[in-house]
Design a protein around this motif. Structure first.
Motif, PDB file in Angstrom:
ATOM      1  N   LEU A  94       0.865  -1.182   0.000  1.00  0.00           N
ATOM      2  CA  LEU A  94       0.000   0.000   0.000  1.00  0.00           C
ATOM      3  C   LEU A  94       0.897   1.227   0.000  1.00  0.00           C
ATOM      4  O   LEU A  94       1.328   1.695   1.059  1.00  0.00           O
ATOM      5  N   GLY A  95       1.260   1.680  -1.178  1.00  0.00           N
ATOM      6  CA  GLY A  95       2.130   2.859  -1.261  1.00  0.00           C
ATOM      7  C   GLY A  95       3.553   2.574  -0.806  1.00  0.00           C
ATOM      8  O   GLY A  95       4.301   3.500  -0.494  1.00  0.00           O
ATOM      9  N   ASP A  96       3.941   1.319  -0.728  1.00  0.00           N
ATOM     10  CA  ASP A  96       5.325   0.986  -0.352  1.00  0.00           C
ATOM     11  C   ASP A  96       6.079   0.615  -1.634  1.00  0.00           C
ATOM     12  O   ASP A  96       6.196   1.430  -2.535  1.00  0.00           O
ATOM     13  N   TYR A  97       6.569  -0.624  -1.779  1.00  0.00           N
ATOM     14  CA  TYR A  97       7.320  -0.968  -2.995  1.00  0.00           C
ATOM     15  C   TYR A  97       6.377  -1.023  -4.197  1.00  0.00           C
ATOM     16  O   TYR A  97       5.157  -1.097  -4.045  1.00  0.00           O
ATOM     17  N   PHE A  98       6.976  -0.991  -5.397  1.00  0.00           N
ATOM     18  CA  PHE A  98       6.124  -1.022  -6.591  1.00  0.00           C
ATOM     19  C   PHE A  98       6.586  -2.125  -7.538  1.00  0.00           C
ATOM     20  O   PHE A  98       7.009  -3.195  -7.101  1.00  0.00           O
ATOM     21  N   LYS A  99       6.601  -1.853  -8.850  1.00  0.00           N
ATOM     22  CA  LYS A  99       6.709  -2.924  -9.844  1.00  0.00           C
ATOM     23  C   LYS A  99       7.930  -3.837  -9.679  1.00  0.00           C
ATOM     24  O   LYS A  99       7.811  -5.062  -9.667  1.00  0.00           O
ATOM     25  N   ARG A 100       9.121  -3.231  -9.574  1.00  0.00           N
ATOM     26  CA  ARG A 100      10.339  -4.053  -9.574  1.00  0.00           C
ATOM     27  C   ARG A 100      10.357  -5.046  -8.418  1.00  0.00           C
ATOM     28  O   ARG A 100      10.633  -6.239  -8.599  1.00  0.00           O
ATOM     29  N   GLN A 101      10.050  -4.534  -7.235  1.00  0.00           N
ATOM     30  CA  GLN A 101      10.100  -5.397  -6.052  1.00  0.00           C
ATOM     31  C   GLN A 101       8.978  -6.448  -6.106  1.00  0.00           C
ATOM     32  O   GLN A 101       9.193  -7.601  -5.746  1.00  0.00           O
ATOM     33  N   ALA A 102       7.806  -6.033  -6.599  1.00  0.00           N
ATOM     34  CA  ALA A 102       6.687  -6.994  -6.683  1.00  0.00           C
ATOM     35  C   ALA A 102       7.065  -8.136  -7.618  1.00  0.00           C
ATOM     36  O   ALA A 102       6.846  -9.313  -7.314  1.00  0.00           O
ATOM     37  N   ILE A 103       7.654  -7.790  -8.746  1.00  0.00           N
ATOM     38  CA  ILE A 103       8.032  -8.805  -9.731  1.00  0.00           C
ATOM     39  C   ILE A 103       9.160  -9.683  -9.184  1.00  0.00           C
ATOM     40  O   ILE A 103       9.163 -10.903  -9.335  1.00  0.00           O
ATOM     41  N   ARG A 104      10.086  -9.052  -8.479  1.00  0.00           N
ATOM     42  CA  ARG A 104      11.182  -9.826  -7.896  1.00  0.00           C
ATOM     43  C   ARG A 104      10.635 -10.848  -6.889  1.00  0.00           C
ATOM     44  O   ARG A 104      11.012 -12.023  -6.888  1.00  0.00           O
ATOM     45  N   VAL A 146      15.550  -8.326 -16.425  1.00  0.00           N
ATOM     46  CA  VAL A 146      16.683  -8.347 -15.502  1.00  0.00           C
ATOM     47  C   VAL A 146      16.751  -9.693 -14.769  1.00  0.00           C
ATOM     48  O   VAL A 146      17.820 -10.212 -14.476  1.00  0.00           O
ATOM     49  N   LEU A 147      15.577 -10.287 -14.523  1.00  0.00           N
ATOM     50  CA  LEU A 147      15.552 -11.576 -13.814  1.00  0.00           C
ATOM     51  C   LEU A 147      15.893 -12.738 -14.744  1.00  0.00           C
ATOM     52  O   LEU A 147      15.975 -13.881 -14.308  1.00  0.00           O
ATOM     53  N   GLY A 148      16.007 -12.434 -16.035  1.00  0.00           N
ATOM     54  CA  GLY A 148      16.422 -13.476 -16.972  1.00  0.00           C
ATOM     55  C   GLY A 148      15.301 -14.042 -17.824  1.00  0.00           C
ATOM     56  O   GLY A 148      15.504 -15.028 -18.537  1.00  0.00           O
ATOM     57  N   VAL A 149      14.100 -13.471 -17.747  1.00  0.00           N
ATOM     58  CA  VAL A 149      13.016 -13.975 -18.607  1.00  0.00           C
ATOM     59  C   VAL A 149      13.290 -13.469 -20.031  1.00  0.00           C
ATOM     60  O   VAL A 149      13.392 -12.256 -20.252  1.00  0.00           O
ATOM     61  N   PRO A 150      13.458 -14.389 -21.000  1.00  0.00           N
ATOM     62  CA  PRO A 150      13.824 -13.944 -22.349  1.00  0.00           C
ATOM     63  C   PRO A 150      12.673 -13.218 -23.054  1.00  0.00           C
ATOM     64  O   PRO A 150      11.507 -13.407 -22.704  1.00  0.00           O
ATOM     65  N   ASP A 151      13.038 -12.408 -24.036  1.00  0.00           N
ATOM     66  CA  ASP A 151      12.039 -11.602 -24.750  1.00  0.00           C
ATOM     67  C   ASP A 151      10.892 -12.429 -25.327  1.00  0.00           C
ATOM     68  O   ASP A 151       9.751 -11.991 -25.337  1.00  0.00           O
ATOM     69  N   ASP A 152      11.240 -13.647 -25.826  1.00  0.00           N
ATOM     70  CA  ASP A 152      10.149 -14.419 -26.438  1.00  0.00           C
ATOM     71  C   ASP A 152       9.239 -15.090 -25.394  1.00  0.00           C
ATOM     72  O   ASP A 152       8.329 -15.822 -25.738  1.00  0.00           O
ATOM     73  N   HIS A 153       9.492 -14.808 -24.126  1.00  0.00           N
ATOM     74  CA  HIS A 153       8.577 -15.268 -23.075  1.00  0.00           C
ATOM     75  C   HIS A 153       7.851 -14.085 -22.418  1.00  0.00           C
ATOM     76  O   HIS A 153       7.210 -14.241 -21.391  1.00  0.00           O
TER      77      HIS A 153
END
Ligand code: SER
Length: 602
Positions: A94-104, A146-153
Motif C-alpha cells: 500500500l504505497g510501499d514498494y512497486f513494480k520491480r520489487q513486486a516482480i522480484r 533483468v531476472l532473466g526472462v527472455p524476450d520471447d517469453h
C-alpha cells in the motif's frame, strides 16, 4: 514432494511473512458495507479504502488467503477451471514498494528452491501494451528481463487482457503482469500464447499495479499512492502443482466428486456427466461457504439470497440430469465441511444451520422441479419464444430462477423474453427498480464519493437511534449503501413514530452543521472496547490493531472506512422509509441532499 493447496497456502503466507508482510484476516464473503458487490470477489476488495490512501492498522505490506465468490461465473462452471467459489492468495503493497520489487518477489516465490521451485524456462509473462489511458509498461518488462526472462517469453497485451479492476464501475485499478507456466503441450495454433484457453499455458499469478482510479466520467486519474495487488488462485495453482489437468481433481476437491459419482452410481463419467458433476461440486462448495459465512445468508428471492437459491437449485437440477433422485446436498455439504473445517471452523459450528437450509430448499424445489420441467416443455413446444408471463409463471409457481428457464431454453434453442419477465416480476412483486436490477445484475453499484458520504451518515444515524429512541442496546443488524441511499437495519421492536423520525433527522442534521471532524484512530480490540466503540469484535484483522472512527465526542465505531473528513461534507440527511423486516428488526432507508431543504416532503 507434492505441494497441495494446504501446503501452497502455508508456503505463500510464510514467504511473504519472511518478506515483512503482515497477515490480515480472511474477510467474510459478505462485505461489511457492501458499496460495490454482493460477495467478496477478490482478495483486494476489502482493501479498497487502503488503496485510496487510508493507512492500514497493520502497515503497508500485507498478505492473506481470502475466500471469494464471483456471481458472474455461475454459468461458466463446467469446464476444467472455472469455479464460482475459490480461495485467493493475495499480497499487497500500500504505497510501499512497486513494480520491480513486486516482480522480484513473485519470481522468487515461483522459482526459488525453497519455495515452489518451478522451472524458470517454462515461465512466460504478460505485460500491459499501453493505450490512451496508460503508457506501455516498460518498467515491468525490464524487471522481468533483468531476472532473466527472455524476450520471447514476455508478451505485451492490451487492456482487455492486461488490466485489472475496478470492482464495479469506478475505483482503484491498473495494469497487470500475469505469470503463466507452460505445461509442455504443443501449441494449438501459431498464435497460441499465454492467455490462450487451449490448456498449454497455466495461469499462475496476477500482479496488479494499482496506481489509477477510474472515475464516474469513465476517465483514469492517478491515485495518491502506487499500490501493488497480487492474486493467486489456490485451487488453480494447486491443480498445476499436483499435476492435475482440472481443479476438480485436486486433493481439496476430489472427495466431493467421488461422493457425487457414488450417489449417482457412475464409475467413469461421460463428458456430459462430467460437466454436471463439476457444476454440482462448485455449487455445493459455494452454497456451504455462503451459508456458513460469518454473515450467513438464507435462500430467498432477492440479492444474495437469490444467488444462493440459484446455486442450490442449479445443483439439484444437474443432479437430476445424472440420475440423482434422492436428497443429496447435505451429504455433500458434510464433505465440504470436513475438507475445510481445520481452516474454517465456523463451517462446522454452523453445520446444523447449513444442513437445515439446504434440506429445506431441496425439499421445496424437488416438489416442483418435475412438474416445472413438464410445464416448461409444453410452453416451449408451443412457441419459439417463451414470453415474460410464462417465464414468470415458471418462477412464481415452480420456483425456477429466471436463469434456469433461460438455460433450459438455450439448451433447446428457444429464446426467453427477459424484459417481459422483468416487467412481470416488478408488477407482481412490487419490488423497487433497484432490487430488480440487483436480481438481474448481481448487485453492482459504485464505491463513489456519494457512497462514502452515506457511509459517514450511517455512523451518525446509528448513534442517533440509540439517543432518540433511548435504547442503549440498539446495534447495527445490517447495512447496505449505494451512491443513491443508505439502508440500515437495527434491533427495535416497534415502528418508529413520525415525531421520532423527525427528531432523528434533526439530530443528524445538527451534527452535520456543527462541522465535526471525522477522525480515525488505531487501537487494539481491548482498547476499542474500553473506549466504548460500536463494533462486532470478531477479530476482523489478523493482528491486534483495528481502526475506530470518531465523530465529535459521541460517535465511536470500529470500521474499515472510508469516510469523509468532516461532517459538513454530508449536506442534508433525510429518512425516506422505515419498516419492519423481521421480528424485532427495523430497516431505515435514508438519503443525503446536497443543500439544506426548505420544504418537508416526506
Ligand atoms: N485483484 C487481482 C485479481 O483478482 C489480483 O489480486 O486477480
Amino acid at each position: 514432494m507434492v505441494i497441495d493447496s494446504k501446503k501452497l497456502k502455508k508456503m505463500f503466507l510464510d514467504f511473504f511473512s519472511e518478506n515483512q508482510h503482515k497477515l490480515i484476516l480472511n474477510y467474510p464473503l459478505i462485505p461489511e458495507y457492501d458499496p460495490t458487490v454482493l460477495f467478496t470477489p477478490a482478495g483486494m476488495h476489502p482493501l479498497i479504502p487502503y488503496f485510496l490512501g487510508q493507512p492500514h492498522p497493520l502497515g503497508k505490506k500485507l498478505v492473506n488467503v481470502q475466500k471469494c465468490f464471483r456471481t458472474g461465473d455461475i454459468e461458466c462452471v463446467g469446464d476444467s477451471s472455472h469455479l464460482t467459489f475459490f480461495e485467493m492468495l493475495g499480497s499487497w503493497s500500500l504505497g510501499d514498494y512497486f513494480k520491480r520489487q513486486a516482480i522480484r518477489l513473485s519470481y522468487d516465490f515461483l522459482t526459488n528452491k525453497r519455495w515452489l521451485n518451478l522451472d524458470e524456462k517454462r515461465l512466460s509473462v504478460t505485460v500491459f501494451a499501453g493505450d490512451q489511458d496508460a503508457p506501455r509498461d516498460t518498467e515491468s518488462y525490464e524487471a522481468w528481463s533483468v531476472l532473466g526472462v527472455p524476450d520471447d517469453h514476455i508478451f505485451f497485451l492490451s487492456k482487455e487482457e492486461n488490466w485489472w479492476g475496478p470492482v464495479g464501475n469506478i475505483g482503484p485499478c491498473g495494469p497487470c503482469t500475469e505469470m503463466f507456466y507452460d505445461t509442455g503441450k504443443p501449441p494449438c495454433s501459431p498464435s497460441c500464447r499465454p492467455g490462450c484457453l487451449c490448456g498449454k499455458y497455466f495461469e499462475l499469478w496476477n500482479d496488479v499495479f494499482m496506481e489509477y482510479n477510474k472515475t464516474s466520467s469513465g476517465g483514469y486519474e492517478l491515485l495518491k499512492q502506487k499500490n501493488v495487488d497480487t492474486g493467486m488462485g489456490v485451487e488453480h495453482t494447486a491443480a498445476m502443482l499436483e499435476g492435475k489437468e482440472t481443479v476438480f481433481e485436486i486433493a481439496a476437491i476430489r472427495p466431493i466428486a467421488k461422493r457425487v459419482e457414488e450417489i449417482a452410481s457412475i464409475s467413469v463419467p461421460t463428458s456430459v456427466q462430467e460437466k454436471s458433476i463439476r457444476i454440482i461440486i462448485d455449487h455445493i462448495r459455494a452454497s456451504t461457504f455462503i451459508l456458513g459465512d460469518e454473515r450467513g445468508v438464507k435462500p430467498s428471492n432477492v440479492d444474495r439470497g437469490y444467488v444462493l437459491r440459484r446455486l442450490i437449485r442449479r445443483a439439484i437440477r444437474f443432479g437430476r440430469l445424472i440420475g440423482i433422485e434422492r436428497d443429496f446436498l447435505t451429504d455433500l455439504a458434510d464433505i465440504v465441511i470436513t475438507l475445510n473445517e481445520s481452516e474454517y471452523p465456523l463451517l462446522r459450528e454452523k453445520e446444523a444451520n447449513i444442513f437445515d437450509e439446504l434440506s429445506k430448499e431441496e425439499t421445496k424445489f424437488k416438489n416442483t422441479l418435475e412438474k416445472g420441467l413438464r410445464k416448461f416443455q409444453r410452453i416451449a413446444e408451443k412457441s419459439p419464444k417463451i414470453d415474460g408471463k410464462n417465464a414468470f409463471l415458471l418462477f412464481q409457481s415452480f420456483g425456477f430462477p429466471f436463469e434456469l428457464t433461460k438455460e433450459l431454453a438455450e439448451e433447446i434453442g428457444v429464446e426467453v423474453d427477459e424484459v417481459g419477465f422483468r416487467n412481470q416480476y416488478e408488477r407482481h412483486r412490487k419490488v423497487s427498480a433497484e432490487s430488480a436490477k440487483k436480481l438481474f445484475k448481481g448487485g453492482l453499484s459504485d464505491a463513489s464519493k456519494e457512497t462514502i458520504r452515506l457511509h459517514t451518515a450511517t455512523h451518525l444515524l446509528n448513534e442517533a437511534l440509540r439517543r432518540i429512541l433511548k435504547k442503549k442496546d440498539i446495534v447495527q443488524k445490517g447495512s447496505n449503501i449505494t451512491p443513491e441511499r443508505l439502508r440500515f437495519d437495527f434491533n427495535f421492536d416497534r415502528p418508529l413514530e413520525s415525531n421520532e423520525i423527525v427528531e432523528i433527522e434533526e439530530w443528524v442534521n445538527e451534527k452535520i452543521k456543527q462541522e465535526l471532524p471525522v477522525i480515525r484512530k488505531e487501537m487494539t480490540v481491548e482498547e476499542a472496547k474500553a473506549f466504548g466503540a460500536q463494533a462486532v469484535f470478531n477479530n476482523k484483522y489478523g493482528g491486534d490493531a483495528i481502526s475506530v472512527y470518531t465523530i465529535g465526542d459521541f460517535s465511536k465505531e470500529a470500521c474499515g472506512g472510508p469516510h469523509v473528513s468532516n461532517t459538513i461534507e454530508l449536506g442534508t440527511f433525510k429518512i425516506k422509509k422505515e419498516k419492519g423486516i423481521a421480528s424485532g428488526v427495523r430497516r431505515i432507508r435514508a438519503v443525503l441532499r446536497k443543500k439544506p431543504e426548505k420544504t418537508k416532503d416526506r
